[in-house]
Enzyme design. Structure first.
Site, PDB file in Angstrom:
ATOM      1  NE  ARG A  63      -3.568   0.049   2.619  1.00  0.00           N
ATOM      2  CZ  ARG A  63      -4.158   0.190   3.892  1.00  0.00           C
ATOM      3  NH1 ARG A  63      -4.131  -0.823   4.568  1.00  0.00           N
ATOM      4  NH2 ARG A  63      -4.855   1.409   4.019  1.00  0.00           N
ATOM      5  CD  GLN A  97     -13.257   6.468   9.748  1.00  0.00           C
ATOM      6  OE1 GLN A  97     -13.440   5.474  10.051  1.00  0.00           O
ATOM      7  NE2 GLN A  97     -14.095   7.090   8.675  1.00  0.00           N
ATOM      8  CG  ASN A  98      -8.934   7.763   4.079  1.00  0.00           C
ATOM      9  OD1 ASN A  98      -9.723   6.977   4.534  1.00  0.00           O
ATOM     10  ND2 ASN A  98      -9.506   8.923   3.098  1.00  0.00           N
ATOM     11  CG  HIS A 115      -8.222   4.951  11.802  1.00  0.00           C
ATOM     12  ND1 HIS A 115      -9.317   4.511  11.117  1.00  0.00           N
ATOM     13  CD2 HIS A 115      -8.725   4.904  12.959  1.00  0.00           C
ATOM     14  CE1 HIS A 115     -10.519   4.390  11.679  1.00  0.00           C
ATOM     15  NE2 HIS A 115     -10.069   4.764  13.044  1.00  0.00           N
ATOM     16  CG  ASN A 209     -20.835   6.746   1.120  1.00  0.00           C
ATOM     17  OD1 ASN A 209     -20.705   6.017  -0.035  1.00  0.00           O
ATOM     18  ND2 ASN A 209     -20.556   6.539   2.298  1.00  0.00           N
TER      19      ASN A 209
HETATM   20  C1  BJW Z   1     -17.166   6.586  -2.207  1.00  0.00           C
HETATM   21  C2  BJW Z   1     -16.725   6.737  -3.173  1.00  0.00           C
HETATM   22  C3  BJW Z   1     -16.613   7.901  -4.091  1.00  0.00           C
HETATM   23  C4  BJW Z   1     -16.810   4.654  -2.654  1.00  0.00           C
HETATM   24  N1  BJW Z   1     -17.000   8.877  -3.439  1.00  0.00           N
HETATM   25  N2  BJW Z   1     -17.852   7.705  -1.489  1.00  0.00           N
HETATM   26  C5  BJW Z   1     -18.555  -4.170  18.242  1.00  0.00           C
HETATM   27  C6  BJW Z   1     -19.558  -2.823  18.197  1.00  0.00           C
HETATM   28  C7  BJW Z   1     -18.869  -1.801  18.191  1.00  0.00           C
HETATM   29  C8  BJW Z   1     -17.471  -1.599  18.119  1.00  0.00           C
HETATM   30  C9  BJW Z   1     -16.717  -2.631  18.254  1.00  0.00           C
HETATM   31  C10 BJW Z   1     -17.206  -3.832  18.198  1.00  0.00           C
HETATM   32  N3  BJW Z   1     -16.212  -4.668  18.317  1.00  0.00           N
HETATM   33  C11 BJW Z   1     -15.233  -3.987  18.412  1.00  0.00           C
HETATM   34  C12 BJW Z   1     -15.460  -2.927  18.159  1.00  0.00           C
HETATM   35  C13 BJW Z   1     -14.590  -1.567  17.992  1.00  0.00           C
HETATM   36  C14 BJW Z   1     -13.628  -1.795  16.834  1.00  0.00           C
HETATM   37  C15 BJW Z   1     -14.664  -1.524  15.613  1.00  0.00           C
HETATM   38  O1  BJW Z   1     -15.175  -0.564  15.293  1.00  0.00           O
HETATM   39  N4  BJW Z   1     -14.812  -2.885  15.060  1.00  0.00           N
HETATM   40  C16 BJW Z   1     -16.072  -2.913  13.810  1.00  0.00           C
HETATM   41  C17 BJW Z   1     -15.489  -3.996  13.021  1.00  0.00           C
HETATM   42  C18 BJW Z   1     -17.351  -3.428  14.673  1.00  0.00           C
HETATM   43  N5  BJW Z   1     -12.848  -0.520  16.509  1.00  0.00           N
HETATM   44  C19 BJW Z   1     -11.760  -0.342  17.171  1.00  0.00           C
HETATM   45  O2  BJW Z   1     -10.904  -1.192  17.511  1.00  0.00           O
HETATM   46  C20 BJW Z   1     -11.188   0.996  17.071  1.00  0.00           C
HETATM   47  N6  BJW Z   1     -10.476   1.305  18.601  1.00  0.00           N
HETATM   48  C21 BJW Z   1     -11.232   1.224  19.645  1.00  0.00           C
HETATM   49  O3  BJW Z   1     -12.469   1.198  19.524  1.00  0.00           O
HETATM   50  O4  BJW Z   1     -10.570   1.709  20.849  1.00  0.00           O
HETATM   51  C22 BJW Z   1     -11.323   1.696  21.963  1.00  0.00           C
HETATM   52  C23 BJW Z   1     -12.080   2.855  22.163  1.00  0.00           C
HETATM   53  C24 BJW Z   1     -12.894   2.851  23.382  1.00  0.00           C
HETATM   54  C25 BJW Z   1     -13.778   4.086  23.528  1.00  0.00           C
HETATM   55  C26 BJW Z   1     -13.561   5.122  22.698  1.00  0.00           C
HETATM   56  C27 BJW Z   1     -12.798   5.142  21.728  1.00  0.00           C
HETATM   57  C28 BJW Z   1     -12.060   3.894  21.454  1.00  0.00           C
HETATM   58  C29 BJW Z   1      -9.779   1.102  16.266  1.00  0.00           C
HETATM   59  C30 BJW Z   1     -10.222   0.843  14.641  1.00  0.00           C
HETATM   60  C31 BJW Z   1      -9.092   0.971  13.633  1.00  0.00           C
HETATM   61  C32 BJW Z   1      -9.591   0.759  12.431  1.00  0.00           C
HETATM   62  N7  BJW Z   1      -8.394   0.567  11.551  1.00  0.00           N
HETATM   63  C33 BJW Z   1      -8.486   0.396  10.372  1.00  0.00           C
HETATM   64  C34 BJW Z   1      -7.005  -0.005   9.652  1.00  0.00           C
HETATM   65  C35 BJW Z   1      -6.291   1.360   9.684  1.00  0.00           C
HETATM   66  C36 BJW Z   1      -4.833   0.926   9.061  1.00  0.00           C
HETATM   67  C37 BJW Z   1      -4.959   0.763   7.563  1.00  0.00           C
HETATM   68  O5  BJW Z   1      -5.521   1.494   6.872  1.00  0.00           O
HETATM   69  O6  BJW Z   1      -4.804  -0.516   7.371  1.00  0.00           O
HETATM   70  O7  BJW Z   1      -8.831   1.749   9.528  1.00  0.00           O
HETATM   71  S1  BJW Z   1      -9.589  -0.762   9.800  1.00  0.00           S
HETATM   72  C38 BJW Z   1     -10.352   0.238   8.163  1.00  0.00           C
HETATM   73  O8  BJW Z   1     -11.667   0.602   8.449  1.00  0.00           O
HETATM   74  C39 BJW Z   1      -9.417   1.550   8.493  1.00  0.00           C
HETATM   75  C40 BJW Z   1     -10.319   2.601   7.760  1.00  0.00           C
HETATM   76  O9  BJW Z   1     -10.174   3.942   8.231  1.00  0.00           O
HETATM   77  C41 BJW Z   1     -11.596   2.162   8.691  1.00  0.00           C
HETATM   78  C42 BJW Z   1     -12.983   2.566   7.991  1.00  0.00           C
HETATM   79  O10 BJW Z   1     -13.139   2.392   6.786  1.00  0.00           O
HETATM   80  P1  BJW Z   1     -13.867   3.290   5.757  1.00  0.00           P
HETATM   81  O11 BJW Z   1     -13.128   4.371   5.402  1.00  0.00           O
HETATM   82  O12 BJW Z   1     -15.089   3.568   6.022  1.00  0.00           O
HETATM   83  O13 BJW Z   1     -13.858   2.407   4.231  1.00  0.00           O
HETATM   84  P2  BJW Z   1     -14.793   1.529   3.834  1.00  0.00           P
HETATM   85  O14 BJW Z   1     -14.176   0.533   2.743  1.00  0.00           O
HETATM   86  O15 BJW Z   1     -15.400   0.720   4.941  1.00  0.00           O
HETATM   87  O16 BJW Z   1     -15.993   2.104   3.070  1.00  0.00           O
HETATM   88  C43 BJW Z   1     -15.804   2.871   2.100  1.00  0.00           C
HETATM   89  C44 BJW Z   1     -16.931   3.666   1.700  1.00  0.00           C
HETATM   90  O17 BJW Z   1     -16.586   4.776   0.694  1.00  0.00           O
HETATM   91  C45 BJW Z   1     -18.180   3.031   1.262  1.00  0.00           C
HETATM   92  O18 BJW Z   1     -19.309   3.733   1.956  1.00  0.00           O
HETATM   93  C46 BJW Z   1     -18.443   3.549  -0.025  1.00  0.00           C
HETATM   94  O19 BJW Z   1     -19.707   3.684  -0.426  1.00  0.00           O
HETATM   95  C47 BJW Z   1     -17.645   4.894  -0.326  1.00  0.00           C
HETATM   96  N8  BJW Z   1     -17.250   5.278  -1.597  1.00  0.00           N
HETATM   97  N9  BJW Z   1     -16.406   5.207  -3.590  1.00  0.00           N
HETATM   98  C48 BJW Z   1     -17.573   8.813  -2.110  1.00  0.00           C
HETATM   99  N10 BJW Z   1     -16.084   7.716  -5.312  1.00  0.00           N
END
Ligand code: BJW
Length: 242
Positions: A63, A97-98, A115, A209
């Site tokens: 990446r 988040q990127n 992130h 979106n």
């Molecule tokens: C377009 C488009 C165009 C396309 N124009 N739009 C159960 C319930 C709730 C929470 C949890 C749970 N179990 C565990 C958790 C917590 C967990 C979590 O959320 N898990 C879920 C899977 C349920 N979260 C964590 O662990 C986080 N930490 C945490 O919670 O700490 C404790 C805490 C406690 C209290 C307060 C605060 C914190 C950490 C999360 C870390 C996420 N890391 C990643 C990887 C980063 C490194 C890397 O890049 O490799 O971050 S995962 C990945 O997902 C990355 C992204 O930033 C993140 C979000 O993804 P994003 O950006 O939304 O991408 P997509 O692909 O999902 O969506 C793309 C969108 O674009 C789509 O909607 C398309 O429609 C759209 N699109 N083309 C406009 N042209």
């Protein structure tokens, strides 16, 4: 747009992978969201890194190389957000988040990469943070302590604490406008920001979106379309209020 809108309103913008799609970077949960057959959740955890460091480093090396390819550059959405920051009279914070650096390259400065950043590595021995534009290999040494095989990507994996949450929460608490761009709403705490902005500050909330996100019902307003079109249009509307 809300009728109560003020020219010195506080704006918080959240971006996700969708904002960088038109710059040539893939999303996580789209059709091409797999990497060598692995789901993101299998590589983006501290446990995966402990178990298979080489696999995880390869994922990020690839990446990093993609991000630095000559054809990858900020698109009209990144540029419009940088212009909004420059010209807006009220408070402004861009939370992304990127881990790519396309907002920075477009000129955004009031920016929180919650992130982490792909072009940085962190030493797990001494904690030092370094700019890093090459592949990371087992023999790669920390520029501070000199130890090899202790560098990890400076990114936030599942189960780890996102960066600068206090600064983000403070901005959400006083936000008049909250805009979410190109994020699926599956990952917390970012997916909860819209509810926080509405509850804490009564913010007007807008989702941009190509399709409704998992938290779409929390928004006052939705605009469907590619970010390179919807973002410049929204920015022009906001700047016309000044
Ligand atoms: C377009 C488009 C165009 C396309 N124009 N739009 C159960 C319930 C709730 C929470 C949890 C749970 N179990 C565990 C958790 C917590 C967990 C979590 O959320 N898990 C879920 C899977 C349920 N979260 C964590 O662990 C986080 N930490 C945490 O919670 O700490 C404790 C805490 C406690 C209290 C307060 C605060 C914190 C950490 C999360 C870390 C996420 N890391 C990643 C990887 C980063 C490194 C890397 O890049 O490799 O971050 S995962 C990945 O997902 C990355 C992204 O930033 C993140 C979000 O993804 P994003 O950006 O939304 O991408 P997509 O692909 O999902 O969506 C793309 C969108 O674009 C789509 O909607 C398309 O429609 C759209 N699109 N083309 C406009 N042209």
């Amino acid at each position: 747009m809300s009728d109560d809108f003020k020219p010195d309103a506080s704006i918080v913008v959240l971006t996700g992978a969708g904002v960088s799609v038109e710059s040539g970077l893939p999303t996580f949960r789209g059709a091409d969201g797999l990497w060598e057959g692995h789901r993101l959740e299998e590589v983006a955890t501290p446990e995966a890194f402990a178990r298979q460091p080489q696999l995880v480093q390869r994922f990020y090396n690839e990446r990093r190389r993609n991000l630095l390819a000559a054809n990858v550059a900020p698109n009209a959405a990144h540029r419009a957000l940088a212009e909004l920051e420059r010209r807006w009279q009220g408070e402004f914070l861009l939370v992304t988040q990127n881990i790519d650096d396309l907002h920075q390259r477009a000129g955004s400065r009031r920016l929180v990469p919650m992130h982490g950043e792909l072009l940085k590595v962190r030493c797990t021995a001494c904690g030092a943070l370094h700019e890093w534009r090459n592949d990371v290999a087992a023999e790669s040494a920390c520029r501070s302590c000199g130890r090899a095989d202790r560098l990890r990507p400076h990114v936030v994996w599942f189960g780890e604490m996102p960066l600068e949450l206090e600064r983000i929460e403070a901005a959400l608490e006083s936000a008049d406008v909250f805009v979410s761009i190109g994020t699926s709403g599956h990952v917390y705490p970012a997916a909860g920001f819209v509810a926080a902005a509405r509850q804490a500050a009564g913010a007007w909330t807008i989702e941009l979106n190509v399709e409704p996100s998992a938290v779409a019902t929390h928004f006052h307003e939705r605009r469907l379309g590619p970010a390179s079109e919807t973002v410049p249009r929204l920015v022009a509307e906001l700047l016309a209020f000044r």
